[in-house]
Design a protein around this motif. Structure first.
Motif, PDB file in Angstrom:
ATOM      1  N   GLU A 119       0.832  -1.217   0.000  1.00  0.00           N
ATOM      2  CA  GLU A 119       0.000   0.000   0.000  1.00  0.00           C
ATOM      3  C   GLU A 119       0.862   1.261   0.000  1.00  0.00           C
ATOM      4  O   GLU A 119       0.526   2.246  -0.667  1.00  0.00           O
ATOM      5  N   ALA A 120       1.971   1.221   0.726  1.00  0.00           N
ATOM      6  CA  ALA A 120       2.875   2.368   0.739  1.00  0.00           C
ATOM      7  C   ALA A 120       3.506   2.578  -0.633  1.00  0.00           C
ATOM      8  O   ALA A 120       3.617   3.706  -1.126  1.00  0.00           O
ATOM      9  N   GLU A 121       3.924   1.491  -1.261  1.00  0.00           N
ATOM     10  CA  GLU A 121       4.514   1.580  -2.607  1.00  0.00           C
ATOM     11  C   GLU A 121       3.530   2.209  -3.587  1.00  0.00           C
ATOM     12  O   GLU A 121       3.898   3.076  -4.390  1.00  0.00           O
ATOM     13  N   GLN A 122       2.265   1.795  -3.518  1.00  0.00           N
ATOM     14  CA  GLN A 122       1.247   2.345  -4.409  1.00  0.00           C
ATOM     15  C   GLN A 122       0.985   3.815  -4.110  1.00  0.00           C
ATOM     16  O   GLN A 122       0.804   4.623  -5.032  1.00  0.00           O
ATOM     17  N   ALA A 123       0.973   4.175  -2.829  1.00  0.00           N
ATOM     18  CA  ALA A 123       0.726   5.568  -2.454  1.00  0.00           C
ATOM     19  C   ALA A 123       1.821   6.484  -2.977  1.00  0.00           C
ATOM     20  O   ALA A 123       1.551   7.580  -3.502  1.00  0.00           O
ATOM     21  N   VAL A 124       3.088   6.053  -2.837  1.00  0.00           N
ATOM     22  CA  VAL A 124       4.208   6.872  -3.310  1.00  0.00           C
ATOM     23  C   VAL A 124       4.198   6.967  -4.832  1.00  0.00           C
ATOM     24  O   VAL A 124       4.429   8.045  -5.401  1.00  0.00           O
ATOM     25  N   ALA A 125       3.920   5.866  -5.521  1.00  0.00           N
ATOM     26  CA  ALA A 125       3.857   5.888  -6.983  1.00  0.00           C
ATOM     27  C   ALA A 125       2.734   6.794  -7.459  1.00  0.00           C
ATOM     28  O   ALA A 125       2.883   7.527  -8.445  1.00  0.00           O
ATOM     29  N   THR A 126       1.604   6.767  -6.757  1.00  0.00           N
ATOM     30  CA  THR A 126       0.481   7.624  -7.130  1.00  0.00           C
ATOM     31  C   THR A 126       0.819   9.085  -6.902  1.00  0.00           C
ATOM     32  O   THR A 126       0.468   9.959  -7.707  1.00  0.00           O
ATOM     33  N   LEU A 127       1.514   9.395  -5.803  1.00  0.00           N
ATOM     34  CA  LEU A 127       1.979  10.758  -5.550  1.00  0.00           C
ATOM     35  C   LEU A 127       2.902  11.229  -6.663  1.00  0.00           C
ATOM     36  O   LEU A 127       2.742  12.329  -7.210  1.00  0.00           O
ATOM     37  N   ALA A 128       3.891  10.397  -7.013  1.00  0.00           N
ATOM     38  CA  ALA A 128       4.861  10.771  -8.040  1.00  0.00           C
ATOM     39  C   ALA A 128       4.187  10.985  -9.390  1.00  0.00           C
ATOM     40  O   ALA A 128       4.533  11.912 -10.134  1.00  0.00           O
TER      41      ALA A 128
END
Length: 284
Positions: free
Chosen positions: A75-84
């Motif tokens: 979930e953290a990986e997806q959140a950071v990718a979505t932010l970027a």
């Protein structure tokens, strides 16, 4: 993450948020690698800064709207990718100014078709980074305070990119400056006795020859109530500096490289408030 052009901060943000890279750097700091007599591999200054970016990411993840996200979780990986990606596609830039309908947003986001934009909005909604409101002619999209707070790890990453540039990285531009100020200023709380307008200018050329870009923030009783694009309007106070000066001042508690004038109390409080909001308050 798509393979389109990344804006300032996005590329190193993804690298610093990689759990494997982070563990390697942490291990190397604690136990430098012995490569034989007189040879030892140690973490460079850029590696230490990458760890700081990772810390900024972790701090942001701890304040996720649906509960803290462990740094090494999917979930953290997806959140950071979505932010970027929200930053690189300028969806975040457009919505930082005001809530928009799909058609309004599509008109502002260059190079992104309707279907890719729809997918981007769905991903940002699922991540808790934007919300949808009912409008007269359809849904209106607005960014959440959590997405606004995501400007902190992007700022930390942008500073690392400036200090240690790599091929293909994109420099900070006026659009990034506008969005960065708008995202962060709306989160700042100042003493209630402070009101007025403050011009915030940033010199992208890092010398006296460049023209300032930025915003004018209007404060009423300690709250930033609006941001106006550009710095040509009237203001009671001002704060100005190079991109490097702004990045260092906002990130580091003992640095004050940004010049102020006019109502210096207002200007200094606003600059200090940016640091405190983005990097100075621990997550509980």
């Amino acid at each position: 993450m798509s393979k389109g052009k990344m804006r300032a901060g996005a590329q190193l943000l993804l690298m610093a948020a990689d759990p494997v890279k982070r563990r390697i750097l942490q291990e190397m700091i604690e136990h430098p690698l012995d490569a034989g007599p007189g040879h030892e591999y140690r973490v460079t200054s850029s590696g230490r800064e990458a760890l700081f970016v990772g810390f900024a990411v972790e701090r942001w993840l701890q304040s996720a709207p649906h509960g803290p996200l462990p740094f090494e979780s999917r979930e953290a990986e997806q959140a950071v990718a979505t932010l970027a990606e929200g930053w690189s596609t300028t969806v975040m830039h457009a919505l930082a100014r005001e809530p928009l309908s799909f058609d309004e947003l599509h008109a502002l986001v260059e190079g992104l078709g309707r279907s890719p934009l729809e997918r981007r909005l769905v991903a940002m909604q699922e991540a808790g980074q934007i919300v949808e409101h009912a409008g007269a002619d359809g849904p209106i999209y607005a960014i959440t305070d959590w997405l606004r707070a995501g400007i902190a790890p992007l700022i930390a990453s942008a500073r690392l990119e400036r200090r240690h540039p790599m091929e293909g990285m994109t420099p900070i531009d006026a659009l990034d400056v506008d969005a960065g100020f708008r995202c962060s200023l709306s989160l700042v709380e100042l003493p209630r006795q402070l009101s007025g307008a403050c011009r915030l200018g940033l010199n992208l050329e890092d010398d006296e020859s460049g023209r300032l870009t930025g915003v004018i923030a209007r404060i009423e009783q300690g709250r930033v109530v609006s941001c106006e694009a550009g710095i040509d309007g009237s203001a009671d106070a001002w704060a100005a500096g190079s991109a490097g000066d702004w990045l260092d001042t906002v990130i580091k508690p003992d640095v004050n490289l940004v010049r102020t004038g006019g109502d210096r109390w207002l200007a200094a409080a606003l600059v200090a408030g940016l640091h405190k909001t983005l990097f100075g308050i621990p997550v509980t």
